[in-house]
Design an enzyme around this catalytic site. Sequence first.
Site, PDB file in Angstrom:
ATOM      1  N   GLY A  49     -38.394  -4.747 -55.607  1.00 47.06           N
ATOM      2  CA  GLY A  49     -37.390  -3.384 -55.471  1.00 47.06           C
ATOM      3  C   GLY A  49     -38.318  -3.134 -56.875  1.00 47.06           C
ATOM      4  N   GLN A  54     -36.281   0.648 -64.958  1.00 45.09           N
ATOM      5  CA  GLN A  54     -36.989  -0.355 -64.560  1.00 45.09           C
ATOM      6  C   GLN A  54     -38.843  -0.054 -65.678  1.00 45.09           C
ATOM      7  OE1 GLN A  54     -36.561  -2.537 -61.783  1.00 45.09           O
ATOM      8  NE2 GLN A  54     -36.448  -4.824 -62.782  1.00 45.09           N
ATOM      9  N   CYS A  96     -36.237 -10.863 -61.131  1.00 51.31           N
ATOM     10  CA  CYS A  96     -36.476  -9.323 -61.504  1.00 51.31           C
ATOM     11  C   CYS A  96     -37.541  -9.303 -62.274  1.00 51.31           C
ATOM     12  CB  CYS A  96     -35.001  -9.177 -62.225  1.00 51.31           C
ATOM     13  SG  CYS A  96     -35.077  -7.755 -63.117  1.00 51.31           S
ATOM     14  N   LEU A  97     -38.459  -7.864 -62.015  1.00 55.63           N
ATOM     15  CA  LEU A  97     -39.167  -7.621 -62.702  1.00 55.63           C
ATOM     16  C   LEU A  97     -38.955  -7.576 -64.807  1.00 55.63           C
ATOM     17  CD1 LEU A  97     -41.398  -5.042 -60.843  1.00 55.63           C
ATOM     18  CD2 LEU A  97     -41.934  -7.375 -60.633  1.00 55.63           C
ATOM     19  N   HIS A 138     -29.723  -5.764 -55.786  1.00 55.30           N
ATOM     20  CA  HIS A 138     -30.266  -6.151 -57.008  1.00 55.30           C
ATOM     21  C   HIS A 138     -30.152  -4.340 -57.593  1.00 55.30           C
ATOM     22  CE1 HIS A 138     -32.089  -8.159 -59.541  1.00 55.30           C
ATOM     23  NE2 HIS A 138     -33.133  -7.278 -60.694  1.00 55.30           N
ATOM     24  N   GLU A 139     -30.787  -4.063 -56.820  1.00 55.24           N
ATOM     25  CA  GLU A 139     -31.436  -2.415 -57.102  1.00 55.24           C
ATOM     26  C   GLU A 139     -29.952  -1.578 -57.849  1.00 55.24           C
ATOM     27  OE1 GLU A 139     -34.670  -1.964 -58.497  1.00 55.24           O
ATOM     28  OE2 GLU A 139     -35.205  -4.438 -57.543  1.00 55.24           O
ATOM     29  N   HIS A 142     -28.534  -2.872 -61.120  1.00 57.10           N
ATOM     30  CA  HIS A 142     -29.696  -1.641 -61.990  1.00 57.10           C
ATOM     31  C   HIS A 142     -29.451   0.190 -62.906  1.00 57.10           C
ATOM     32  CE1 HIS A 142     -33.454  -4.716 -62.836  1.00 57.10           C
ATOM     33  NE2 HIS A 142     -33.242  -4.932 -61.965  1.00 57.10           N
TER      34      HIS A 142
HETATM   35 CO    CO Z   1     -34.530  -6.123 -61.208  1.00 61.92          CO
END
Ligand code: CO
Length: 174
Positions: A49, A54, A96-97, A138-139, A142
């Site tokens: 994701g 991000q 997480c990226l 999770h997204e 964000h």
């Molecule tokens: Co993340």
Amino acid sequence: MIKTETLKIVRYPDEILRKSALPVEKITEEIFELSDQMTAFMLEHDGVGLAAIQVGVLLRLFIINTTPFEDKPTPMTVINPSVIDTDGVADEEEGCLSFPKLYLHIPRARIVRISMQNVYNERLVFEAEEFLARAVLHEVDHLNGVLFIDHVKPGESAKVTEYVNSLRVLPVSC
Ligand code: CO
């Protein structure tokens, strides 16, 4: 104007990650372009994701790979999502990226249903289970400035502290 030519991942502790993203009012050519570029970027970086925030774009939009365990990815663009309901609880590891190399066990719902718009401006209800439900939640977090470290269990909080401390830039003396 949204700049999409050179997407760059925003890493913690960049303060944009703590902001609340704004609704996408209209699905324009720019949104289409952003969606395309974010999709390519996510796949390139082996993400499941990726939220617009991000890559520095404060909009309620994220990309999700709906077939994370298959060879062929099936990315979907999720716009203006809202959680309808959740069920169950699962405690699995996630990353997480924006936090390279940090993996934490986070309790999340096992099933989630969201209402959303896709990039073709269709409104739909999407249901996800297990790993995909985790990624969706999770997204969605964000978009509200919430990060996975906010859900850390006491047993792993030292891991987060250590990680955050390792990011601190030492003052340069000259
Ligand atoms: Co993340």
